[in-house]
Design a protein around this motif. Structure first.
Motif, short mmCIF file in Angstrom:
data_model
loop_
_atom_site.label_atom_id
_atom_site.label_comp_id
_atom_site.label_asym_id
_atom_site.label_seq_id
_atom_site.Cartn_x
_atom_site.Cartn_y
_atom_site.Cartn_z
N PRO A 68 0.81 -1.20 0.00
CA PRO A 68 0.00 0.00 0.00
C PRO A 68 0.85 1.27 0.00
CG PRO A 68 -0.23 -1.21 2.08
CD PRO A 68 0.58 -2.05 1.17
N TYR A 69 0.30 2.33 -0.52
CA TYR A 69 0.93 3.65 -0.56
C TYR A 69 2.05 3.76 -1.58
CZ TYR A 69 -1.57 3.62 3.90
OH TYR A 69 -2.52 3.46 4.86
N SER A 70 2.25 2.74 -2.42
CA SER A 70 3.39 2.82 -3.34
C SER A 70 3.23 3.95 -4.36
CB SER A 70 3.63 1.49 -4.04
OG SER A 70 2.46 1.09 -4.72
N GLY A 71 1.99 4.37 -4.60
CA GLY A 71 1.79 5.46 -5.56
C GLY A 71 2.36 6.79 -5.09
N TRP A 72 2.67 6.91 -3.82
CA TRP A 72 3.14 8.19 -3.27
C TRP A 72 4.65 8.37 -3.34
CZ3 TRP A 72 -0.42 11.79 -2.12
CH2 TRP A 72 -1.74 11.34 -1.96
N PHE A 73 5.37 7.31 -3.68
CA PHE A 73 6.83 7.35 -3.62
C PHE A 73 7.41 6.87 -4.94
CE2 PHE A 73 5.02 6.76 0.54
CZ PHE A 73 5.62 7.77 1.26
N PRO A 74 8.60 7.33 -5.33
CA PRO A 74 9.49 8.23 -4.58
C PRO A 74 9.01 9.69 -4.61
CG PRO A 74 10.44 7.75 -6.71
CD PRO A 74 9.18 6.93 -6.62
N VAL A 75 9.59 10.49 -3.73
CA VAL A 75 9.34 11.93 -3.72
C VAL A 75 10.68 12.63 -3.97
CG1 VAL A 75 7.39 11.71 -2.15
CG2 VAL A 75 9.67 12.10 -1.21
N GLU A 76 10.62 13.91 -4.24
CA GLU A 76 11.84 14.64 -4.59
C GLU A 76 12.80 14.73 -3.41
OE1 GLU A 76 12.93 18.94 -6.53
OE2 GLU A 76 10.86 18.19 -6.74
N ARG A 77 14.07 14.51 -3.69
CA ARG A 77 15.07 14.62 -2.62
C ARG A 77 15.38 16.08 -2.33
NH1 ARG A 77 20.38 10.96 -2.51
NH2 ARG A 77 18.73 9.46 -2.09
N ASN A 78 15.48 16.42 -1.06
CA ASN A 78 15.93 17.74 -0.64
C ASN A 78 17.43 17.65 -0.39
OD1 ASN A 78 16.63 20.08 0.69
ND2 ASN A 78 14.71 20.20 1.84
N GLU A 79 18.22 18.24 -1.28
CA GLU A 79 19.68 18.09 -1.22
C GLU A 79 20.29 18.84 -0.04
OE1 GLU A 79 21.21 15.99 -3.11
OE2 GLU A 79 19.79 15.67 -4.77
N ASP A 80 19.50 19.62 0.67
CA ASP A 80 20.03 20.29 1.86
C ASP A 80 20.35 19.30 2.98
OD1 ASP A 80 19.67 22.66 0.58
OD2 ASP A 80 17.84 23.22 1.67
N TYR A 81 19.77 18.10 2.89
CA TYR A 81 19.95 17.13 3.98
C TYR A 81 20.70 15.93 3.45
CZ TYR A 81 16.67 20.22 6.15
OH TYR A 81 16.07 21.34 6.65
N GLN A 82 22.02 15.96 3.66
CA GLN A 82 22.88 14.90 3.19
C GLN A 82 23.86 14.55 4.31
OE1 GLN A 82 24.16 15.01 -0.87
NE2 GLN A 82 23.27 17.04 -1.16
N VAL A 83 24.51 13.42 4.16
CA VAL A 83 25.50 12.99 5.14
C VAL A 83 26.77 12.63 4.37
CG1 VAL A 83 25.98 11.39 7.03
CG2 VAL A 83 23.62 12.13 6.61
N PRO A 84 27.51 13.66 3.98
CA PRO A 84 28.60 13.43 3.02
C PRO A 84 29.69 12.51 3.55
CG PRO A 84 28.59 15.72 3.81
CD PRO A 84 27.35 15.08 4.32
N GLU A 85 29.88 12.46 4.87
CA GLU A 85 31.01 11.68 5.39
C GLU A 85 30.67 10.19 5.55
OE1 GLU A 85 28.95 13.37 7.21
OE2 GLU A 85 28.71 12.43 9.18
N ARG A 86 29.46 9.78 5.28
CA ARG A 86 29.10 8.37 5.45
C ARG A 86 28.41 7.84 4.20
NH1 ARG A 86 26.75 8.23 11.72
NH2 ARG A 86 28.48 9.43 12.57
N SER A 87 28.61 6.52 3.96
CA SER A 87 27.88 5.86 2.87
C SER A 87 26.46 5.57 3.33
CB SER A 87 28.52 4.51 2.53
OG SER A 87 29.87 4.68 2.24
N LEU A 88 25.57 5.47 2.38
CA LEU A 88 24.23 5.00 2.73
C LEU A 88 24.32 3.57 3.24
CD1 LEU A 88 21.66 6.08 0.00
CD2 LEU A 88 22.14 7.13 2.22
N THR A 89 23.49 3.25 4.20
CA THR A 89 23.42 1.88 4.72
C THR A 89 22.76 0.98 3.68
OG1 THR A 89 23.26 2.75 6.95
CG2 THR A 89 22.47 0.51 6.63
#
Ligand SMILES: Nc1nc2c(c(=O)[nH]1)N[C@H]1C(S)=C(S)[C@@H](COP(=O)(O)O)O[C@H]1N2
Ligand SMILES: [Mo]
Length: 327
Positions: A68-89
């Motif tokens: 359920p709810y798959s029609g709502w995603f993905p949404v646009e990424r806000n590039e102001d919120y990043q974690v440059p020093e770590r890889s994504l898990t």
């Protein structure tokens, strides 16, 4: 019965997300299939690890209709919120290593137990000291407030951490919508609690269910405080708190309450699940702070799941610029 192969996502080199890993993650359909097999008497063999297991999953076995709810995603990424020093898990780790005590205290079991948890339809009641409260369907909230994706650090008090993209909307938009009265000082949150489908609830009858949490109004209004309905560009899986949870990235993970059914604006500090259980270990504020050890875990460093890499813990989990002025 305990034997199992080392899973692919427990290997350190699998830490960086690849699309093919994500496509092979456990999906709701898997659980449906397990339920059917369990009902037919094959469940024991399955859970023993010698039958069907996640690493043995063929994509053809996964029925993706039950999302359920798959029609709502993905949404646009806000590039102001990043974690440059770590890889994504690795998304498989983020969705199979869970704290969700209503289901189990065993982190790797939670994702196997959530299949009967109905998340659609779903409503959240917003009440208390506000002029415009009410009962909102999850999709009403997705419609009312623009959603965006943000990559945050996430830090559990048990000294493990992950870095994932959450999708949702800042809680302050909902609070502004319901229009708090001048005497509202705090916000309390309550999780779903259905012992019929949540085996962990009856296993720990002395716990103060339902799971509940709280924030000060200024914390709740902070731009970082997110109501989250998506993870890795898809609807958030049940084991991570579907259909809508809180993420408060500068506080220990237990403040980030899952599967919210009620939000109340109050004129005093609400009780919380963990501070009711063990007041000395889980204070209301619970900001990530490497200089304040928990009685059972140093908080100076944290382990990046799924491997054993340790990194230094940052004050307010690295969000000092955004929230330092609150304390
Ligand atoms: N309702 C509910 N919310 C909860 C919990 C829980 O047991 N029940 N565990 C908390 C803890 S201790 C952590 S670390 C995070 C884990 O979120 P994740 O499984 O998405 O990593 O959820 C938090 N929210
Ligand atoms: Mo946690």
């Amino acid at each position: 019965m305990k034997l199992r192969k080392k899973r692919r996502w427990e290997l350190p080199e699998s830490q960086v997300t690849s699309r093919s890993d994500w496509e092979k993650r456990p999906r709701s359909g898997l659980y449906t299939r397990r339920r059917m097999l369990a009902a037919s008497g094959a469940g024991l063999a399955l859970s023993s690890g010698c039958g069907l297991s996640v690493e043995g999953l063929e994509l053809g076995q996964v029925d993706t209709a039950d999302t359920p709810y798959s029609g709502w995603f993905p949404v646009e990424r806000n590039e102001d919120y990043q974690v440059p020093e770590r890889s994504l898990t690795n998304p498989i780790s983020a969705t199979t290593y869970n704290n969700y005590y209503e289901f189990s205290t065993n982190k790797t079991a939670v994702s196997q137990l959530v299949g009967d948890f109905e998340i659609e339809p779903w409503t959240i009641e917003v009440s208390g000291l506000c002029n415009n409260g009410g009962t909102f369907g999850v999709e009403d909230l997705f419609t009312l407030f623009d959603m965006e994706e943000r990559i945050y650090r996430f830090r559990c008090v048990e000294a493990w951490a992950m870095t994932v993209p959450w999708s949702g909307f800042p809680l302050h938009r909902l609070l502004e919508y319901v229009d708090p009265t001048a005497d509202a000082t705090h916000v309390s949150f309550v999780s779903a609690n259905d012992p019929v489908v949540m085996p962990g609830v009856d296993q720990r009858p002395s716990y103060p269910w339902p799971y509940h949490e709280g924030l000060r109004m200024d914390e709740a209004m902070n731009e970082l405080t997110l109501m989250v309905g998506g993870l890795f560009g898809e609807p958030i899986p049940r084991q991570n708190g579907a259909p809508l949870r809180l993420i408060v990235p500068w506080k220990y993970g237990y403040k980030s309450i899952k599967s919210i059914v009620r939000i109340e604006l109050t004129a005093s500090q609400p009780e919380t699940f963990w501070s009711t259980l063990v007041p000395d270990e889980y204070p209301f504020e619970s900001n990530v702070d490497p200089s304040v050890p928990h009685p059972r875990w140093s908080q100076a460093t944290e382990r990046l799941i799924p491997g054993s890499e340790e990194v230094e813990t940052l004050l307010y989990n690295g969000y000092e610029p955004e929230v330092g002025h609150l304390y």
